[in-house]
Design a protein around this motif. Structure first.
Motif, PDB file in Angstrom:
ATOM      1  N   ARG A 221      78.112  51.695  57.792  1.00 58.24           N
ATOM      2  CA  ARG A 221      79.448  51.238  58.148  1.00 58.24           C
ATOM      3  C   ARG A 221      80.546  51.609  56.775  1.00 58.24           C
ATOM      4  O   ARG A 221      81.657  51.896  56.917  1.00 58.24           O
ATOM      5  CB  ARG A 221      79.655  50.079  59.023  1.00 58.24           C
TER       6      ARG A 221
ATOM      7  N   GLY B 221      83.396  54.189  56.113  1.00 61.10           N
ATOM      8  CA  GLY B 221      84.758  53.395  56.215  1.00 61.10           C
ATOM      9  C   GLY B 221      85.604  53.711  55.359  1.00 61.10           C
ATOM     10  O   GLY B 221      85.670  54.414  54.553  1.00 61.10           O
TER      11      GLY B 221
ATOM     12  N   ASN C  41      96.325  49.368  59.062  1.00 56.44           N
ATOM     13  CA  ASN C  41      96.007  50.842  58.870  1.00 56.44           C
ATOM     14  C   ASN C  41      95.059  50.891  57.501  1.00 56.44           C
ATOM     15  O   ASN C  41      95.266  50.339  56.380  1.00 56.44           O
ATOM     16  CB  ASN C  41      97.336  51.501  58.293  1.00 56.44           C
TER      17      ASN C  41
ATOM     18  N   ARG D 148      89.581  50.477  57.895  1.00 53.83           N
ATOM     19  CA  ARG D 148      88.259  50.622  58.610  1.00 53.83           C
ATOM     20  C   ARG D 148      86.940  50.183  58.206  1.00 53.83           C
ATOM     21  O   ARG D 148      86.411  50.635  57.080  1.00 53.83           O
ATOM     22  CB  ARG D 148      87.977  52.255  59.269  1.00 53.83           C
ATOM     23  N   ASN D 149      86.143  49.410  58.815  1.00 53.36           N
ATOM     24  CA  ASN D 149      84.859  48.500  58.388  1.00 53.36           C
ATOM     25  C   ASN D 149      85.191  47.896  57.301  1.00 53.36           C
ATOM     26  O   ASN D 149      84.154  47.427  56.812  1.00 53.36           O
ATOM     27  CB  ASN D 149      83.830  49.636  58.191  1.00 53.36           C
TER      28      ASN D 149
ATOM     29  N   PRO E 276      88.197  45.749  61.353  1.00 51.66           N
ATOM     30  CA  PRO E 276      88.807  46.864  62.175  1.00 51.66           C
ATOM     31  C   PRO E 276      87.726  48.064  62.319  1.00 51.66           C
ATOM     32  O   PRO E 276      86.980  48.138  61.143  1.00 51.66           O
ATOM     33  CB  PRO E 276      90.108  47.283  61.125  1.00 51.66           C
ATOM     34  N   ALA E 277      87.665  48.460  63.528  1.00 50.87           N
ATOM     35  CA  ALA E 277      86.607  49.350  63.591  1.00 50.87           C
ATOM     36  C   ALA E 277      87.349  50.740  63.703  1.00 50.87           C
ATOM     37  O   ALA E 277      86.721  52.010  63.725  1.00 50.87           O
ATOM     38  CB  ALA E 277      86.036  49.173  65.052  1.00 50.87           C
ATOM     39  N   LYS E 278      88.733  50.939  63.485  1.00 50.29           N
ATOM     40  CA  LYS E 278      89.490  52.309  63.487  1.00 50.29           C
ATOM     41  C   LYS E 278      90.297  52.254  62.233  1.00 50.29           C
ATOM     42  O   LYS E 278      90.720  51.145  61.657  1.00 50.29           O
ATOM     43  CB  LYS E 278      90.238  52.291  64.663  1.00 50.29           C
ATOM     44  N   ASP E 279      90.835  53.420  61.973  1.00 59.82           N
ATOM     45  CA  ASP E 279      91.627  53.542  60.787  1.00 59.82           C
ATOM     46  C   ASP E 279      93.114  52.894  61.108  1.00 59.82           C
ATOM     47  O   ASP E 279      93.693  52.542  60.278  1.00 59.82           O
ATOM     48  CB  ASP E 279      91.914  55.005  60.564  1.00 59.82           C
TER      49      ASP E 279
ATOM     50  N   HIS F 103      94.473  49.960  63.607  1.00 61.45           N
ATOM     51  CA  HIS F 103      93.883  48.923  64.319  1.00 61.45           C
ATOM     52  C   HIS F 103      95.061  47.743  64.758  1.00 61.45           C
ATOM     53  O   HIS F 103      95.607  47.364  63.964  1.00 61.45           O
ATOM     54  CB  HIS F 103      92.858  47.766  63.498  1.00 61.45           C
TER      55      HIS F 103
END
Length: 377
Positions: A30, A34, A277, A280-281, A307-310, A312
């Motif tokens: 991750r 990430g 923004n 991620r991770n 955050p799991a996404k770019d 979040h």
């Protein structure tokens, strides 16, 4: 292209059950895939029953057919002086070395968090190990990668003769926990530019120092001042210092954040919405503070999330019990006298180094037993 093959096996035939090997592999994957990791990274994470000899060999063969420019191979699980224990049996070090050897990646990093990890080095030809050399100044990610010297670099959780251990506190292997700490807290050592990068050498040195401190603290014999001899000592093989692993967060935050809504709700509460923004991770924290106009604190609370996404997006109501005003001497004095109490609300988004990503502040006034009114920014 930068490719990460991360493998974790808690249980293999005839071995005791490990608690955190699969989590180790997930956590490493991750971070590297990430926002801290290299651009355009690809990879695969093989865990538990899926991490069989056939699956691992197939993954290595696929990399041989389409080799990446840079490869990072990570394994956490049981190991011996002969090999690593996969879900259905031992993958001998001589086999692993042969499969890795046919992958014509320009530069390769192997990280083993397993007992007797450094025994793998006995099966690697000196010709395959990264040689000495320097790097130019003022390089960024892709240029650093292109300048990395060909060959393999290897990081080992422990020597060929000793055992590795897991950390119940960190919920990782000791070595992996230390590496993760380095990924998030080490200073950049690769050339200036944006972003600044942490090399394999810097991560290893930082991880060793962190690991030594943690083990000494945890295993020191009470009252004796004597540290046991079985302190786990990581090792390495090959030239380190030119293989970038992650972005450094020490000097400035990675990514950005925006507070999209910050508004009063009835009672001692606020509605907050925000967008993070490019993180991620990467652990992130929001913090809300209630304070007097002079800045003296009434109460605060915070929450850490990853955050799991770019991009979040998150938000909701943040409420403090009215009792926090009653418990604050200055606030209760003002309220008990029937006067309005001005209170400043401050909401911040921060990284683990305290760098501020976003901040909003509003002033409100409160009366005992009456609703709150907004005074202004």
């Amino acid at each position: 292209m930068y490719y990460v093959l991360s493998i974790g096996v808690n249980y293999g035939p005839g071995a005791d059950l490990l608690r955190f090997a699969e989590k180790d592999a997930i956590d490493i994957f991750r971070v590297l895939s990430g926002a801290l990791g290299p651009p355009r990274v690809g990879g695969k994470c093989l865990l538990g029953a899926r991490a069989t000899r056939a699956e691992v060999i197939a993954a290595l063969n696929a990399l041989a057919w389409q080799p990446p420019e840079h490869l990072l191979l990570y394994f956490s699980g049981h190991g011996s002086e002969e090999g690593i224990l996969l879900a259905d049996g031992l993958l001998h070090y001589d086999e692993l070395a042969d499969y890795v050897r046919i992958i014509r990646a320009r530069a390769m990093m192997t990280i083993l968090d397993t007992c007797h990890a450094a025994a793998y080095g006995r099966f690697v030809s000196p010709a395959d190990v990264a040689g000495l050399g320097g790097i130019d100044e003022d390089l960024t990610w892709l240029r650093v990668l292109s300048e990395a010297h060909p060959g393999m670099r290897m990081l080992f959780a422990t020597s060929a003769e000793t055992l590795s251990r897991e950390s119940p506190n960190a919920k990782n292997g000791f070595f992996t926990a230390a590496l993760l700490h380095a990924f998030h807290h080490a200073e950049a050592d690769l050339p200036a530019g944006s972003p600044k990068l942490i090399s394999d050498l810097q991560a290893f040195v930082n991880a060793c120092a962190f690991m030594q401190g943690q083990q000494t603290k945890n295993w020191k014999r009470p009252g004796s001042g004597i540290v046991p001899l079985h302190i786990q000592q990581p090792q390495f093989l090959g030239h380190l210092g030119d293989f970038p692993l992650v972005r450094s967060q020490v000097e400035r935050a990675v990514g950005t954040a925006t507070i999209t809504n910050f508004a009063f709700l009835p009672g001692l509460s606020m509605r907050v919405d925000f967008v993070v923004n490019g993180r991620r991770n990467v652990p992130t924290r929001w913090r809300v503070r209630l304070s007097h106009p002079d800045g003296s604190l009434i109460d605060d609370r915070s929450h850490r999330f990853v955050p799991a996404k770019d991009e979040h997006a998150d938000g909701g109501q943040i409420r403090f019990p009215v009792s926090v005003l009653d418990d604050d001497l200055a606030s209760s004095f003002v309220l008990d006298s029937g006067r309005q109490l001005p209170v400043r609300w401050t909401f911040e988004l921060l990284d683990d180094h305290g760098h501020q990503l976003a901040r909003r502040s509003l002033m409100g006034s409160y009366f005992k037993g009456a609703p709150m009114s907004q005074l202004g920014r």
